[in-house]
Design an enzyme around this catalytic site. Structure first.
Site, PDB file in Angstrom:
ATOM      1  N   ARG A  17      26.166  50.962  31.680  1.00  0.00           N
ATOM      2  CA  ARG A  17      26.287  49.672  32.220  1.00  0.00           C
ATOM      3  C   ARG A  17      26.956  48.835  31.302  1.00  0.00           C
ATOM      4  O   ARG A  17      27.636  47.861  31.769  1.00  0.00           O
ATOM      5  CB  ARG A  17      24.900  49.213  32.845  1.00  0.00           C
ATOM      6  CG  ARG A  17      24.909  47.711  33.083  1.00  0.00           C
ATOM      7  CD  ARG A  17      23.705  47.195  33.961  1.00  0.00           C
ATOM      8  NE  ARG A  17      22.445  47.917  33.599  1.00  0.00           N
ATOM      9  CZ  ARG A  17      21.705  47.538  32.742  1.00  0.00           C
ATOM     10  NH1 ARG A  17      22.145  46.723  31.684  1.00  0.00           N
ATOM     11  NH2 ARG A  17      20.456  48.260  32.554  1.00  0.00           N
ATOM     12  N   ASP A  29      40.857  32.069  41.848  1.00  0.00           N
ATOM     13  CA  ASP A  29      40.961  33.255  42.503  1.00  0.00           C
ATOM     14  C   ASP A  29      42.304  33.597  42.469  1.00  0.00           C
ATOM     15  O   ASP A  29      42.869  33.011  43.489  1.00  0.00           O
ATOM     16  CB  ASP A  29      40.130  33.150  43.763  1.00  0.00           C
ATOM     17  CG  ASP A  29      40.161  34.622  44.519  1.00  0.00           C
ATOM     18  OD1 ASP A  29      40.918  35.182  44.232  1.00  0.00           O
ATOM     19  OD2 ASP A  29      39.159  34.715  45.434  1.00  0.00           O
ATOM     20  N   LYS A  82      42.193  44.515  46.401  1.00  0.00           N
ATOM     21  CA  LYS A  82      43.572  44.313  47.024  1.00  0.00           C
ATOM     22  C   LYS A  82      44.806  44.455  46.265  1.00  0.00           C
ATOM     23  O   LYS A  82      45.107  45.633  45.923  1.00  0.00           O
ATOM     24  CB  LYS A  82      43.753  42.510  47.301  1.00  0.00           C
ATOM     25  CG  LYS A  82      42.313  41.912  47.753  1.00  0.00           C
ATOM     26  CD  LYS A  82      42.141  42.628  49.159  1.00  0.00           C
ATOM     27  CE  LYS A  82      41.069  42.164  50.185  1.00  0.00           C
ATOM     28  NZ  LYS A  82      39.805  41.976  49.288  1.00  0.00           N
TER      29      LYS A  82
HETATM   30  O1  P1T Z   1      36.070  42.058  49.233  1.00  0.00           O
HETATM   31  P1  P1T Z   1      35.618  41.671  47.974  1.00  0.00           P
HETATM   32  O2  P1T Z   1      36.284  43.011  46.903  1.00  0.00           O
HETATM   33  O3  P1T Z   1      34.172  41.511  47.557  1.00  0.00           O
HETATM   34  O4  P1T Z   1      36.470  40.280  47.572  1.00  0.00           O
HETATM   35  C1  P1T Z   1      36.260  39.111  48.236  1.00  0.00           C
HETATM   36  C2  P1T Z   1      37.391  38.354  48.134  1.00  0.00           C
HETATM   37  C3  P1T Z   1      37.497  37.308  47.234  1.00  0.00           C
HETATM   38  N1  P1T Z   1      38.724  36.654  47.135  1.00  0.00           N
HETATM   39  C4  P1T Z   1      39.626  36.678  48.062  1.00  0.00           C
HETATM   40  C5  P1T Z   1      40.765  35.800  48.004  1.00  0.00           C
HETATM   41  C6  P1T Z   1      39.486  37.457  48.901  1.00  0.00           C
HETATM   42  O5  P1T Z   1      40.695  37.708  49.888  1.00  0.00           O
HETATM   43  C7  P1T Z   1      38.547  38.474  49.213  1.00  0.00           C
HETATM   44  C8  P1T Z   1      38.376  39.446  50.088  1.00  0.00           C
HETATM   45  N2  P1T Z   1      39.206  39.209  51.202  1.00  0.00           N
HETATM   46  C9  P1T Z   1      39.290  39.933  52.366  1.00  0.00           C
HETATM   47  C10 P1T Z   1      38.526  41.172  52.582  1.00  0.00           C
HETATM   48  C11 P1T Z   1      40.119  39.565  53.546  1.00  0.00           C
HETATM   49  O6  P1T Z   1      40.391  40.438  54.335  1.00  0.00           O
HETATM   50  O7  P1T Z   1      40.575  38.396  53.435  1.00  0.00           O
END
Ligand code: P1T
Length: 411
Positions: free
Chosen positions: A52, A188, A213
């Site tokens: 961890r 972000d 993403k």
């Molecule tokens: O899904 P996760 O890996 O926990 O990430 C969240 C997140 C944070 N910031 C942005 C800009 C995001 O687009 C997302 C996740 N978004 C999607 C799942 C979506 O379809 O928009």
């Protein structure tokens, strides 16, 4: 390890922060699954104690993304150069929020991913007693009136999800730091990836990613990233990453590093195809409005030019558009596409399409959605790397179906 910070990003995505595995010389890091590491004497070890806290495969990914985002922290100062990988984007965000104390004042961009909004409003407002203002950060005067001397964090998402507003990172960071030099500016960067935008270069303190993403890019790993270029902040994040424990596992770290190696070539194709499709949609009389950073019609097109890299197209593979006639034509469009898959998420090699009001942003309170313009006509595209002519043909078939629905409604 040689310094890769002077390389161009297409070379960095292959080499940054990487060195051959010391025992075998393996060029790609092995997937170190061991949860624990042998010690010669209590507290005497090779820098690895428990997985961890320290994992060599995760470190390889963390060093790479840290370098891509422009952190200059050396491996001697911080084992992962100021990069940290988490189990999801929201786990990364949740850990970043632990940098500020209970009861703190935080300003967030008004249009952010629905899950980020939910974490702030439905969880941290209750458990951390955060005092949160949602502000349209494209309007400097609104930020100036919302900032307080004790504002602890500015949460920026740019371009925003889903309305693709663009925040001038340098301006908002300057304003926030003028009012409170200790205010942490977090960006972000999920919709861009470091190929299209590097927020640390514009004055942000921390960059966050849903690596689910573009960073991983293959829709097969959920993950999150934080990067800072400030050693003191890196130390605090390292403590929290270990103390909270929502780390990315070694298999996921390996896959994400593998995905990152093609980031530059993938992003070039995403950007080029998205720009073509955005122009194509803008020319259609069935479409009310297209929002895409690379279009001159984008309200913050000048900020895009200053802050983002076009990289062969228009700065992202994401397009938002409003179809004429509202929900029924929108549904006809969404049900007709066959190369675009109707699904949440984005940033993968395959094209996706979704309806934010019903899908990704259903957790945003309806009144707030109305203010943000996330209405029934809004459709979000994540343009993949398929042949762009095939994608345009798919869009045209769906537009015809939407048009038929509009005709039936009028008749
Ligand atoms: O899904 P996760 O890996 O926990 O990430 C969240 C997140 C944070 N910031 C942005 C800009 C995001 O687009 C997302 C996740 N978004 C999607 C799942 C979506 O379809 O928009």
């Amino acid at each position: 390890m040689s310094d890769h910070s002077n390389l161009r990003i297409a070379s960095q995505v292959i080499h940054a922060g990487q060195h051959a595995e010391p025992v075998t010389g393996a060029v790609m890091p092995p997937i170190f699954t061991s949860t624990t590491y042998a010690q010669e004497s209590p507290g005497v070890h090779k820098g690895f104690e428990y997985s961890r806290s320290h994992n060599p495969t995760r470190y390889a990914l963390e060093r790479m993304i840290a370098c891509l985002e422009g952190s200059n922290i050396s491996e001697d100062t911080d084992a992962s150069c100021g990069g940290f990988a988490f189990a999801s984007g929201l786990a990364a965000m949740a850990t970043a929020l632990e940098l500020i104390d209970a009861g703190s004042h935080i300003i967030s961009m008004d249009d952010i991913y629905g899950g980020s909004n939910r974490l702030l409003q439905k969880v941290r407002q209750r458990t951390q007693n955060l005092d949160i203002d949602f502000v349209d950060l494209t309007d400097e005067s609104k930020l100036r009136s919302a900032m307080r001397p004790d504002t602890a964090m500015l949460w920026v998402e740019t371009p925003t999800n889903p309305t693709l507003k663009i925040v001038d990172i340098a301006r908002v960071a300057q304003i926030a730091h003028e009012v409170n030099p200790k205010c942490l500016v977090v960006v972000d960067n999920t919709f861009c990836s470091p190929v299209n935008q590097r927020p640390l270069e514009h004055g942000a303190d921390i960059v966050m990613h849903s690596s689910t993403k573009y960073v991983n890019g293959h829709s097969d790993v959920v993950g999150g990233i934080l990067v800072t270029g400030k050693p003191e902040l890196a130390e605090r994040i390292r403590f929290l990453q270990n103390a909270i424990g929502s780390v990315m596992g070694p298999f996921d770290s390996y896959l994400t590093l593998r995905g990152l190696k093609t980031l530059d070539v993938r992003i070039r194709r995403h950007n080029a195809s998205a720009l073509r499709i955005a122009k194509h949609l803008e020319a259609s009389e069935l479409v009310d409005r297209v929002v895409y950073p690379g279009l001159e019609s984008h309200p913050q097109h000048s900020v895009y030019k200053k802050q983002m890299e076009a990289t062969g197209g228009g700065g992202t593979g994401m397009i938002t558009f409003f179809i004429k006639g509202g929900l029924e034509p929108a549904k006809a469009f969404l049900e007709t596409v066959s190369i675009f898959t109707l699904a949440e998420s984005l940033g993968g090699i395959e094209s996706l399409i979704e309806h934010p009001a019903i899908m990704t942003h259903a957790s945003v309170p309806p009144e707030q959605r109305a203010v943000l313009g996330i209405d029934d006509a809004l459709i979000r595209l994540s343009v993949g790397i398929e042949d762009c002519d095939d994608l345009i043909a798919d869009v045209d078939r769906a537009l015809e179906a939407a048009s038929a629905k509009m005709g039936a409604m009028a008749g």
